[in-house]
Design an enzyme around this catalytic site. Structure first.
Site, PDB file in Angstrom:
ATOM      1  N   GLY A  13       0.983  -1.257  -0.045  1.00  0.00           N
ATOM      2  CA  GLY A  13       0.164   0.243   0.023  1.00  0.00           C
ATOM      3  C   GLY A  13       0.871   1.253  -0.140  1.00  0.00           C
ATOM      4  O   GLY A  13       2.055   1.078   0.273  1.00  0.00           O
ATOM      5  N   LEU A  14       0.363   2.448  -0.247  1.00  0.00           N
ATOM      6  CA  LEU A  14       1.095   3.612  -0.276  1.00  0.00           C
ATOM      7  C   LEU A  14       1.592   3.952   1.016  1.00  0.00           C
ATOM      8  O   LEU A  14       1.389   3.423   2.068  1.00  0.00           O
ATOM      9  CB  LEU A  14      -0.006   4.823  -0.493  1.00  0.00           C
ATOM     10  CG  LEU A  14      -0.554   4.932  -1.912  1.00  0.00           C
ATOM     11  CD1 LEU A  14      -1.577   6.049  -2.033  1.00  0.00           C
ATOM     12  CD2 LEU A  14       0.448   4.891  -2.827  1.00  0.00           C
ATOM     13  N   SER A  15       2.640   4.724   1.047  1.00  0.00           N
ATOM     14  CA  SER A  15       3.213   5.357   2.462  1.00  0.00           C
ATOM     15  C   SER A  15       2.215   5.855   3.119  1.00  0.00           C
ATOM     16  O   SER A  15       1.602   6.776   2.747  1.00  0.00           O
ATOM     17  CB  SER A  15       4.141   6.369   2.000  1.00  0.00           C
ATOM     18  OG  SER A  15       5.106   6.963   2.988  1.00  0.00           O
ATOM     19  N   ALA A  17      -0.188   4.506   4.575  1.00  0.00           N
ATOM     20  CA  ALA A  17      -1.535   3.946   4.584  1.00  0.00           C
ATOM     21  C   ALA A  17      -1.931   2.984   5.756  1.00  0.00           C
ATOM     22  O   ALA A  17      -3.158   2.920   6.150  1.00  0.00           O
ATOM     23  CB  ALA A  17      -1.623   2.667   3.387  1.00  0.00           C
ATOM     24  N   GLY A  18      -0.864   2.559   6.596  1.00  0.00           N
ATOM     25  CA  GLY A  18      -0.928   1.967   7.811  1.00  0.00           C
ATOM     26  C   GLY A  18      -0.275   0.509   7.763  1.00  0.00           C
ATOM     27  O   GLY A  18      -0.681  -0.378   8.759  1.00  0.00           O
ATOM     28  N   LYS A  19       0.353   0.156   6.853  1.00  0.00           N
ATOM     29  CA  LYS A  19       1.034  -1.239   6.734  1.00  0.00           C
ATOM     30  C   LYS A  19       1.794  -1.711   7.722  1.00  0.00           C
ATOM     31  O   LYS A  19       1.632  -2.489   8.585  1.00  0.00           O
ATOM     32  CB  LYS A  19       2.013  -1.275   5.603  1.00  0.00           C
ATOM     33  CG  LYS A  19       1.488  -0.947   4.226  1.00  0.00           C
ATOM     34  CD  LYS A  19       2.206  -1.000   3.008  1.00  0.00           C
ATOM     35  CE  LYS A  19       3.539   0.196   3.192  1.00  0.00           C
ATOM     36  NZ  LYS A  19       2.900   1.384   3.166  1.00  0.00           N
ATOM     37  N   SER A  87       6.033  -1.822  -1.972  1.00  0.00           N
ATOM     38  CA  SER A  87       6.182  -2.717  -3.094  1.00  0.00           C
ATOM     39  C   SER A  87       5.047  -2.209  -4.159  1.00  0.00           C
ATOM     40  O   SER A  87       4.256  -2.768  -4.492  1.00  0.00           O
ATOM     41  CB  SER A  87       5.997  -4.186  -2.406  1.00  0.00           C
ATOM     42  OG  SER A  87       4.701  -4.256  -1.935  1.00  0.00           O
TER      43      SER A  87
END
Length: 177
Positions: A13-15, A17-19, A87
């Protein structure tokens, strides 16, 4: 846990996003249940295994290939792995999937650029949108969302529940075999 099968939960996910946040919450939840686990966070891997790489497509691909190699090594030896890296390119995520086969579970942490910019305490999105940061994913570089991830997370709390349910199903199935 003895006899545990390895797998990789591949958060993308985007920077912002909460990964990392979700993966850390999930880590605590799984460790409470007695599971062994490793987290490969994109920022930490970049600092330690990929130092010197930039943010060109080639360098990003190299970084993701390194994360996939380590995740594969751990998971094929029975260690559950959580990766939390942007990624951005579908082709490289597919390479990781092919490398790990059935041990790869793609988790898409879905959030818009606007949402991520609102959460951004470092001000990176503001700078990227102003053209000050080249190769910023989702702004001046592409992010290719997964076409068919196994799990899509829209909110942290809901996402943890869905991943926990997936974990229980998988763990129950491995004990039956």
């Amino acid at each position: 846990m003895a006899g545990e099968k390895g797998f990789t939960l591949w958060f993308t996910g985007l920077s912002g996003a909460g990964k990392t946040t979700i993966s850390r919450l999930l880590e605590g939840h799984l460790l409470e249940r007695g599971s062994k686990l490793e987290i490969l966070d994109g920022d930490i891997v970049r600092e330690n295994l990929s130092k010197g790489l930039g943010f060109s497509k080639e360098d990003r691909d190299t970084n993701i290939r390194r994360i996939a190699f380590v995740a594969d090594l751990l998971s094929r030896n029975g260690v559950p792995v959580i990766t939390a890296a942007i990624s951005p390119y579908a082709e490289i995520r597919q390479e990781a999937r092919e490398l790990m086969g059935g041990r790869f579970v793609e988790v898409y942490v879905k959030a818009s650029v606007d949402t991520c910019a609102e959460r951004d305490v470092k001000g990176l999105y503001k700078r990227a949108l102003a053209g000050e940061i080249p190769h910023f994913t989702g702004v001046s570089d592409p992010y290719e969302p997964p076409a068919r991830p196994e799990v899509t997370v829209f909110r942290s709390r809901h996402g943890i529940w869905r991943l926990t349910r997936w974990w229980r199903r998988r763990h129950r199935a491995s004990r039956v075999r």
